[in-house]
Design an enzyme around this catalytic site. Structure first.
Site, PDB file in Angstrom:
ATOM      1  N   GLY A 227     -30.096 -69.414 -55.165  1.00  0.00           N
ATOM      2  CA  GLY A 227     -29.595 -70.688 -55.642  1.00  0.00           C
ATOM      3  C   GLY A 227     -28.650 -70.500 -56.811  1.00  0.00           C
ATOM      4  O   GLY A 227     -27.893 -69.527 -56.872  1.00  0.00           O
ATOM      5  N   SER A 228     -28.715 -71.412 -57.756  1.00  0.00           N
ATOM      6  CA  SER A 228     -27.803 -71.392 -58.897  1.00  0.00           C
ATOM      7  C   SER A 228     -28.362 -70.487 -59.992  1.00  0.00           C
ATOM      8  O   SER A 228     -29.443 -69.891 -59.860  1.00  0.00           O
ATOM      9  CB  SER A 228     -27.625 -72.813 -59.440  1.00  0.00           C
ATOM     10  OG  SER A 228     -28.818 -73.230 -60.084  1.00  0.00           O
ATOM     11  N   GLU A 246     -30.793 -64.163 -56.084  1.00  0.00           N
ATOM     12  CA  GLU A 246     -29.488 -64.132 -55.418  1.00  0.00           C
ATOM     13  C   GLU A 246     -28.797 -65.428 -55.814  1.00  0.00           C
ATOM     14  O   GLU A 246     -29.125 -66.491 -55.296  1.00  0.00           O
ATOM     15  CB  GLU A 246     -29.672 -63.995 -53.902  1.00  0.00           C
ATOM     16  CG  GLU A 246     -28.411 -63.586 -53.165  1.00  0.00           C
ATOM     17  CD  GLU A 246     -27.483 -64.753 -52.915  1.00  0.00           C
ATOM     18  OE1 GLU A 246     -26.489 -64.904 -53.690  1.00  0.00           O
ATOM     19  OE2 GLU A 246     -27.734 -65.510 -51.975  1.00  0.00           O
ATOM     20  N   LEU A 247     -27.867 -65.321 -56.744  1.00  0.00           N
ATOM     21  CA  LEU A 247     -27.342 -66.501 -57.417  1.00  0.00           C
ATOM     22  C   LEU A 247     -25.871 -66.727 -57.060  1.00  0.00           C
ATOM     23  O   LEU A 247     -25.429 -66.374 -55.983  1.00  0.00           O
ATOM     24  CB  LEU A 247     -27.562 -66.363 -58.922  1.00  0.00           C
ATOM     25  CG  LEU A 247     -29.005 -66.027 -59.326  1.00  0.00           C
ATOM     26  CD1 LEU A 247     -29.127 -65.870 -60.833  1.00  0.00           C
ATOM     27  CD2 LEU A 247     -29.982 -67.060 -58.809  1.00  0.00           C
ATOM     28  N   CYS A 280     -22.063 -68.727 -51.766  1.00  0.00           N
ATOM     29  CA  CYS A 280     -22.017 -68.028 -53.056  1.00  0.00           C
ATOM     30  C   CYS A 280     -21.002 -66.899 -53.045  1.00  0.00           C
ATOM     31  O   CYS A 280     -20.575 -66.443 -54.114  1.00  0.00           O
ATOM     32  CB  CYS A 280     -23.398 -67.515 -53.420  1.00  0.00           C
ATOM     33  SG  CYS A 280     -24.200 -66.561 -52.131  1.00  0.00           S
ATOM     34  N   GLU A 374     -18.380 -71.286 -60.827  1.00  0.00           N
ATOM     35  CA  GLU A 374     -18.500 -71.326 -59.369  1.00  0.00           C
ATOM     36  C   GLU A 374     -18.168 -72.737 -58.904  1.00  0.00           C
ATOM     37  O   GLU A 374     -18.888 -73.693 -59.201  1.00  0.00           O
ATOM     38  CB  GLU A 374     -19.915 -70.953 -58.937  1.00  0.00           C
ATOM     39  CG  GLU A 374     -20.107 -70.980 -57.428  1.00  0.00           C
ATOM     40  CD  GLU A 374     -21.524 -70.603 -57.013  1.00  0.00           C
ATOM     41  OE1 GLU A 374     -21.677 -69.874 -56.018  1.00  0.00           O
ATOM     42  OE2 GLU A 374     -22.477 -71.042 -57.686  1.00  0.00           O
TER      43      GLU A 374
END
Length: 484
Positions: A227-228, A246-247, A280, A374
């Site tokens: 996610g963020s 996992e950003l 992402c 992002e």
């Protein structure tokens, strides 16, 4: 409308709290989901903890067969799953079909890896006085894996939590994205009738507050979050357990003068605008060698203008909605800020509700949000560079470091990129969006911690344990036989 129950330890249960799931394209209701509270989350943890020894003793053959069966069932339900992904996430249907195919590969790969969790035999006689000492190293499951997943790939990113966890003998509890929980619950149905002990798998839509035990409870052996950058705050709440993050990212690609421009344009368009930029590893920054910048733009801009904006259920559609209208409003604000700071708006820069037109900005200042943050939308920036080293420095000038792409034919530049780019993956003559299910996947800096990819996730979801054998005992049967 009947509410979709949640999947608690192999059984379907409901609750008094219900939440609607809406199509981000038109706002229509896709479904109604029963929401669990904290007590349900704690029950899931308790039941998983009780069945953990049984799951750990399940043979690799059985684990492999379960995963293979689920892979086949996903393939059998491809059309239903793809449609559901599109309805609740807004992803164009052609992308949803690809996601289903990838989920099949994820489970198939995990099925194979379940039979390849190997150990080591270590000679321990590396110093004097240790004859016939051996070390036997095995990997043991951490016990319970908690997975928290995002909306943008509601099937395959859930698969990347469940498949390696089960392959390595763990129980697993999933909190799916609130915007897109129905796909994960559909996946849970495909486990019905498999040879898993009850309690091994739970998929529980719930609020962030009610999900807190998944982060803080000591019975959870590992947290896997996609996610963020809020993931870093979750890690602070889980200092004593294994955490994989996992950003986000703002991935860059470099197009040098010796690149195949047709290939670079094709990959850049797909990388920047597939899933409406809600990936992402979406291409957000493109760095063009000055001698070929004009030729690249002459091909790139018309290709962007040909992208089809329409109903995501239409197989011709390239650009669908962002997940919410608020996301679209924020995107346009960042675009307008970049233009006000000196960027040239080449195309796009408009929205219709939650749909943002494919947007290209030329030469925004590096402090602009479209460069620094992002965007997670169909927005890409173009900047020129003079030397290859300058381009590498510009890609690295970011808080993120997930993946990057480099288009060149020169081997020295390829290996220079590999050495110098501060990212988890360098894609040569591919966009930053390139990913295969078995490759190590993860980032540096704010982009995350640890790696996904089935075998690499299994390594994280297991712990090494060593058994040391002293086979040089004076009273051993071997020594006694020698005396006789």
């Amino acid at each position: 409308m009947e509410a979709q129950p949640f999947y608690l330890s192999g059984a379907w249960e409901s609750s008094t709290e219900k939440r609607l799931v809406r199509n981000p394209y038109d706002g229509n209701i896709v479904g109604l989901v029963a929401y669990a509270d904290r007590s349900v989350v704690l029950r899931a943890i308790q039941l998983a903890d009780q069945v953990r020894p049984i799951m750990q003793s399940l043979t690799s053959y059985v684990r492999s067969q379960v995963l293979s069966t689920v892979a086949d069932r996903i393939a059998d339900h491809k059309d239903d799953l793809a449609r559901l992904i599109t309805l609740e996430s807004g992803k164009p249907i052609k992308g949803s079909r690809v996601e289903v195919d990838r989920a099949v590969v994820t489970f198939k790969t995990a099925s194979e890896e379940a039979k390849r969790i190997e150990g080591e035999l270590l000679p321990m006689d590396v110093i004097p006085g240790q004859p016939n000492h051996w070390g036997l190293v095995r990997r043991f499951p951490v016990g319970i894996v908690a997975g928290i997943t995002p909306f943008n790939s509601p099937l395959n990113l859930v698969a990347h939590k469940i498949a390696p966890a089960l392959a390595s003998g763990n129980c697993v509890i999933i909190k799916p994205a609130p915007q897109a929980p129905l796909t994960a619950l559909f996946l849970a149905r495909l486990f019905d009738g498999c040879d898993l002990p009850p309690g091994v798998l739970s998929i529980i839509p719930c609020s962030n507050a009610d999900a807190e035990p998944l982060v803080t409870d000591d019975r959870i052996g590992m947290l896997s979050f996609t996610g963020s950058t809020v993931g870093w705050k979750l890690k602070e709440k889980a200092p004593h357990k294994v955490v994989t993050l996992e950003l986000g990212g703002n991935a860059g690609i470099i197009v040098h003068e010796d690149a195949d421009l047709d290939l670079a344009v094709q990959r850049a368009v797909a990388g920047a605008f597939s899933s409406s930029g809600q990936r992402c590893i979406s291409v957000q920054r493109i760095y063009l060698h000055r001698p070929i910048a004009g030729r690249f733009c002459d091909r790139f801009i018309p290709a962007v203008s040909r992208l089809v904006i329409a109903d995501p259920l239409d197989p011709r559609t390239d650009i669908g909605p962002l997940i919410t209208e608020d996301a679209a409003i924020r995107t346009l604000r960042w675009v307008e800020e970049a233009v006000a700071a000196g960027a040239e708006l080449v195309c796009g820069g408009t929205r219709d509700g939650s749909i943002v037109a494919p947007t290209v900005l030329f030469n925004p200042p590096t402090f602009a949000s479209v460069c620094r943050e992002e965007v997670f939308a169909p927005v890409v920036i173009l900047r020129e560079y003079d030397t290859f080293e300058d381009a590498i420095d510009e890609v690295n000038d970011s808080h993120f470091g997930l993946q990057a792409g480099v288009f060149t034919r020169d081997m020295q530049r390829i290996f220079y990129s590999f050495e110098k780019l501060q990212v988890g993956g360098v894609m040569i003559n591919e966009a930053s969006t390139y990913r295969m299910e078995h490759m190590p996947y993860g980032g540096m800096k704010l982009s995350g911690l640890g790696r996904e990819g089935i075998r690499y996730a299994i390594e994280t979801m297991t712990e090494r344990k060593i058994l040391v054998l002293n086979l040089d005992q004076a009273g051993s049967p071997v020594k006694q036989d020698a005396v006789r």
